[in-house]
Scaffold this active site. Structure first.
Site, PDB file in Angstrom:
ATOM      1  CE  LYS A 121      46.451  56.242   5.643  1.00  0.00           C
ATOM      2  NZ  LYS A 121      45.238  56.693   6.364  1.00  0.00           N
ATOM      3  CG  ASP A 130      39.055  54.423  12.958  1.00  0.00           C
ATOM      4  OD1 ASP A 130      38.575  53.292  12.914  1.00  0.00           O
ATOM      5  OD2 ASP A 130      40.070  54.759  12.303  1.00  0.00           O
ATOM      6  CB  SER A 186      42.325  58.015   8.026  1.00  0.00           C
ATOM      7  OG  SER A 186      41.062  57.383   7.929  1.00  0.00           O
ATOM      8  CG  ASP A 226      35.943  50.108  12.858  1.00  0.00           C
ATOM      9  OD1 ASP A 226      34.990  49.477  12.363  1.00  0.00           O
ATOM     10  OD2 ASP A 226      37.130  49.902  12.547  1.00  0.00           O
ATOM     11  CE1 TYR A 285      48.395  52.965   5.947  1.00  0.00           C
ATOM     12  CE2 TYR A 285      46.708  51.272   5.961  1.00  0.00           C
ATOM     13  CZ  TYR A 285      47.136  52.532   6.321  1.00  0.00           C
ATOM     14  OH  TYR A 285      46.314  53.346   7.061  1.00  0.00           O
ATOM     15  CG  ASP A 303      37.071  52.013   8.850  1.00  0.00           C
ATOM     16  OD1 ASP A 303      37.960  52.828   8.543  1.00  0.00           O
ATOM     17  OD2 ASP A 303      37.308  50.985   9.509  1.00  0.00           O
TER      18      ASP A 303
END
Length: 725
Positions: free
Chosen positions: A231, A117, A104, A170, A240, A115
Site C-alpha cells: 500500500k 471504517d 484497513s 466513516d 492507489y 479514518d
C-alpha cells in the site's frame, strides 16, 4: 461492543494442512526463507517503521476509546427509538446495536491519521433513511466531540462521515431481520443477509470480506506486513485510488492475500518480490480469487460473466471472497491497467536488483515523477464559493473523472492514452476555493501516427462537463474547467517547492522507469529516413531543443463551454487553440454569453486548446519491452527439490501444474473456453493465464473495448464499435 482488536498473527500450520486449507489451489512454492531473505526482511521492516507507517500506542488507545464511545451512542440511540415506538420495557432493555470495523483498521494495516471504517448493525425496526440519517445525525450534530459531520445518503454505499475527537470516522448502517441484535453477532454467517436490501448487503459486505480475507491467509502477520508495504508502494507510485480507476484498500488486500496463499511459508520480503513476479505476468482479465465463487439461494447478484453482460467488460477482475462475490475493481480501465502494469514491471525490476544486492529497499519506494513522465497533460480545475461547497463538489467531480478517461479512449479509438494522477493540487493564490487534478496524455505506444496528427477532444470534454453539471446539489460558484497544458506550461503549484525543478538529463534520471519520453521515439518532418530518432540515445538533443513558446503557468480557466470561449492568443504551429482556453488574472471583467460565470482576463495561456497535436508525442521503443520480457522469461518460480534445494528448472512440474488443474476447474464455469496449449517457456503462464482472451473471445471482449459499465449508453457504443471493427 462487537468490535474486537485486530487478530494476532497465527503461527504457520503444517505444510500439508496449509495446502488443503488456504485458497482453492495448491501453493506455487513451499520454500521457506534463507538467511539472506531474513536479512532483507529485517531491512524492509526497519524501513516501514522509519517511514512512519505505524501509529503510536497513544494513538491506538485513542482509537479504541472513540470506538467505545461510538458504541455507547448507538446503543442509547436504539433504546430511545424502541421506547418511543411503544415497545415493552423488556424490549427496551434488550434493544441493542453493535459496531463492527472493516477496511484497513480491521485488517490491522492502518497508519497514523487514517479514518476508521465502521458499521452499525441495528434491529429490523430501525431504518436507514429516517432513523440513521436524521435522528442519529441530529444526536451527533449536538455533540461537542463531533465535527465535520457530512451525511451521504445517496452514495452507492450510504455513509455518514464525521470526526470524533479529531479521529475521522466513516459510519455505515445495516438493519438486519432481527428484533434484538445479539452482542456476539456472527456477521460472517449467511443468516445476516436474510430479508435485506442490496444497499444493506453492500454495507455488510465490507466487514464480511475483511473477516474472510483474514481467514484465508496462512500467516496473518506476514500478510499484514506485506500489505502495509505494498500500500505504501502504491501510494508512492501513484496507483492507489479506487475512485480514479486504480486500486483501493480491499483490492490490494485481495491481491496480497492471493500471493500469501501461493507462497504460504514465505516471509514479507519474499512475498513482496513474488507479488511483482506474479502480477507482472498475470494475464488480465483472468480473475484473482481467494476461494471459489459461492452461489446462494438468497439470489443476490454475483460476479458471473456468463450471466451478467456487464461483467464481461471488467478489465481487471479482483473478486471478493464473501457472498455475494463481487468484482471489487470494476473502476479499472484499459489506461489505468496499462499504468499499473508498467509500475508492476518497475517493482519487479527493483526487486530483482534487491535480490542480487544491487539495490536497497528504498529504491522500490522512490516517488513517481508524474510531471516529468509526459509532454502533454489535461488540467481539471474545480472551484467553488467556499471550502464546504468545494468539499462536496470536488467529491462529485473526482468520482466521475474516470469517465473522462474512458470517453477519451472511446473517441480516439484507444490511440490517445490517459494517465489520471490520483493526487489533488491546490492553488492557494486563488481568491476562491480551488482544487486541481491532472492527466498525462500520450499516443498509444508502438503505433506510428501521421505526422502532425491531432486528437480533437473538445466534444469529448464538453460531453463530460455536461454530465458533471448535472450534479443535483449544484450551487452557484461550483464550476469545472478543463484545459490542455504542455509540460513547460505546468503551473508552479504542482511542484513541491512552488517552482519547477531543473530537469536532469534523461540518461541519468530514473534509469529504471519507463516514461512517456525517455523510452520513446520522436518524429520530425524531414522525411521518412530522418523521422525516427532515438532520443534516449541522444540526450543532448533534448536539452538543446529550442522552446516553441514561453513557459507560462496556466491560471484558472474562465469558460464554461467551448462555445463560450474565444481565441485570444492566436495560432501556433504546434497547437490548435480554437477550443477551451483563457485565464483568470487581475484585469477586466466580462460576462460570457452562454454562461453565468464572469470572465476575467488580462493575459492568455498560449496553446491551451484541447485539439492536441501529437507530432512530437512519441512511440515506444520495442527494445524496452523486449528487454523486460526477456528478463521475465529468465525468472523461474522457486520450488524445493527432494533435497530441500530450490530448483527453478522444476517450476513447470509443481509451480505451474497446480493452478492449471484446480483454478481452471473453478473458473471455467463462467466461460465457454476451449482447452488451449500452454507455452511451457513462460514460467507463470498457467498461474496467470488460466483463461485467455483468445480462447474466450465469445465471452471476454478484446482489449480495445472500454469499461463503461456505469454508463450503459456508452458501453453499447463500444460494443457496436467492437463488432463493426
Amino acid at each position: 461492543m462487537a468490535v474486537s482488536d485486530s487478530p494476532s498473527g497465527a503461527s504457520t500450520p503444517p505444510q500439508q494442512e496449509q495446502t488443503n486449507k488456504y485458497g482453492f489451489t495448491k501453493p506455487l512454492s513451499l520454500a521457506g526463507p534463507t538467511d539472506a531473505d531474513l536479512h532483507r526482511n529485517n531491512d524492509l521492516e526497519k524501513l516501514l517503521l522509519d517511514s512512519g507507517l505505524y501509529e503510536s500506542n497513544d494513538e491506538s488507545a485513542a482509537r479504541k476509546e472513540v470506538l467505545h464511545r461510538l458504541d455507547q451512542i448507538v446503543k442509547s440511540w436504539v433504546k430511545q427509538l424502541t421506547r418511543q415506538r411503544g415497545y415493552t420495557d423488556q424490549m427496551v432493555e434488550d434493544a441493542n446495536a453493535v459496531i463492527f470495523t472493516f477496511g484497513s483498521y480491521r485488517l490491522g494495516v492502518h497508519g497514523p491519521g487514517v479514518d476508521i471504517d465502521t458499521l452499525c448493525i441495528g434491529p429490523s425496526y430501525v431504518n436507514r433513511e429516517e432513523d440513521f440519517f436524521i435522528l442519529l445525525h441530529n444526536i451527533l450534530a449536538e455533540m461537542e466531540e463531533v465535527s465535520e459531520l457530512q451525511p451521504v445518503p445517496d452514495a452507492h454505499v450510504p455513509v455518514m462521515k464525521f470526526k470524533f475527537q479529531g479521529i475521522s470516522i466513516d459510519l455505515l448502517y445495516a438493519s438486519i431481520s432481527l428484533l434484538v441484535v445479539p452482542e456476539d453477532l456472527d456477521i460472517s454467517h449467511g443468516s445476516v443477509l436474510y430479508d435485506v436490501d442490496e444497499p444493506t448487503v453492500r454495507s455488510l459486505n465490507g466487514c464480511r470480506v475483511a473477516d474472510q480475507i483474514l481467514k484465508l491467509v496462512p500467516n496473518i502477520e506476514h500478510f499484514r506486513t506485506t500489505l502495509r508495504c505494498l500500500k505504501f508502494w502504491a501510494k508512492r507510485r501513484g496507483v492507489y485510488s479506487n475512485v480514479t480507476g486504480f486500486l483501493g484498500g480491499v483490492n490490494w488486500a485481495i491481491l496480497v492475500a492471493r500471493i500469501c496463499q501461493l507462497y504460504p511459508n514465505a516471509i514479507p520480503s519474499m512475498l513482496v518480490s513474488r507479488f511483482f513476479r506474479v502480477y507482472t505476468q498475470w494475464r488480465w482479465p483472468n480473475p484473482v480469487m481467494l476461494c471459489s465463487i459461492e452461489e446462494n439461494e438468497l439470489g443476490f447478484p454475483i460476479w458471473d460473466p456468463r450471466r451478467n453482460p456487464r461483467d464481461r467488460f471488467h478489465t481487471m477482475p479482483i473478486i471478493t471472497p464473501a457472498y455475494p462475490c463481487m468484482n471489487s475493481s470494476y473502476n479499472v480501465s484499459a489506461s489505468t491497467l496499462r499504468v499499473m502494469m508498467e509500475q508492476f514491471r518497475y517493482g519487479n525490476k527493483i526487486c530483482d536488483e534487491i535480490d542480487l544486492n544491487k539495490a536497497q529497499w528504498s529504491a522500490l519506494f522512490q516517488p513517481y515523477v508524474f510531471f516529468e513522465a509526459y509532454k502533454n497533460y489535461l488540467q481539471v480545475d474545480i472551484v467553488a464559493s467556499d471550502t464546504d461547497d468545494l468539499l462536496a463538489w470536488k467529491g462529485w467531480v473526482e468520482s466521475r473523472l474516470r469517465l473522462l478517461t474512458l470517453k477519451i479512449e472511446r473517441d480516439t479509438n484507444g490511440m490517445l492514452q490517459c494517465h489520471p494522477y490520483p493526487h489533488e493540487y491546490i492553488d492557494t493564490s486563488k481568491p476562491c476555493a480551488h482544487s486541481a487534478f491532472f492527466m498525462g496524455l500520450q499516443r498509444k505506444e508502438g503505433v506510428r501516427g501521421q505526422e502532425g496528427q491531432q486528437f480533437d477532444i473538445r466534444g469529448t470534454v464538453d460531453e463530460f462537463r455536461q454530465e458533471i453539471n448535472m450534479y443535483i446539489y449544484w450551487k452557484p460558484g461550483m464550476e469545472i474547467f478543463v484545459s490542455h497544458v504542455r509540460r513547460k506550461q505546468l503551473p508552479a503549484f504542482v511542484f513541491p517547492d512552488g517552482y519547477k525543478r531543473s530537469r536532469m538529463p534523461r540518461h541519468t534520471s530514473h534509469p529504471t522507469e519507463k516514461t512517456g519520453d525517455d523510452a520513446t521515439k520522436s518524429y520530425s518532418g524531414s522525411g521518412p529516413s530522418e523521422r525516427c530518432i532515438k532520443r534516449k540515445s541522444y540526450p543532448e538533443m533534448v536539452e538543446k531543443k529550442p522552446d516553441k513558446r514561453a513557459s507560462i503557468s496556466p491560471q484558472r480557466l474562465e469558460c464554461v463551454s467551448p462555445e463560450s470561449c474565444t481565441n485570444k492568443s492566436g495560432g501556433t504551429a504546434q497547437m490548435s487553440i480554437d477550443s477551451i482556453e483563457g485565464v483568470w488574472l487581475a484585469g477586466s471583467t466580462t460576462k460570457s454569453d452562454n454562461s453565468n460565470c464572469e470572465i476575467k482576463s488580462s493575459d492568455v495561456l498560449p496553446g491551451s486548446g484541447l485539439s492536441t497535436e501529437v507530432a512530437d508525442m512519441q512511440i515506444g521503443e520495442p527494445g524496452f519491452v523486449d528487454t523486460t520480457h526477456d528478463m521475465l522469461k529468465s525468472r523461474s518460480v522457486e520450488v524445493p527439490n527432494e533435497n530441500g534445494v530450490v530448483n527453478g528448472d522444476k517450476a513447470q512440474d509443481l509451480a505451474l501444474d497446480c493452478l492449471e488443474s484446480e483454478e481452471t476447474e473453478s473458473t471455467n464455469k463462467f466461460s465457454h473456453c476451449k482447452a488451449g496449449v500452454i507455452d511451457m517457456d513462460q514460467r507463470l503462464d498457467k498461474a496467470c493465464n488460466f483463461i485467455t482472451r483468445d480462447e474466450c473471445s465469445d465471452y471476454v471482449p478484446k482489449a480495445s473495448s472500454q469499461n463503461l459499465n456505469c454508463e450503459p449508453d456508452f458501453r453499447l457504443r463500444s460494443v457496436v464499435k467492437l463488432k463493426m471493427g
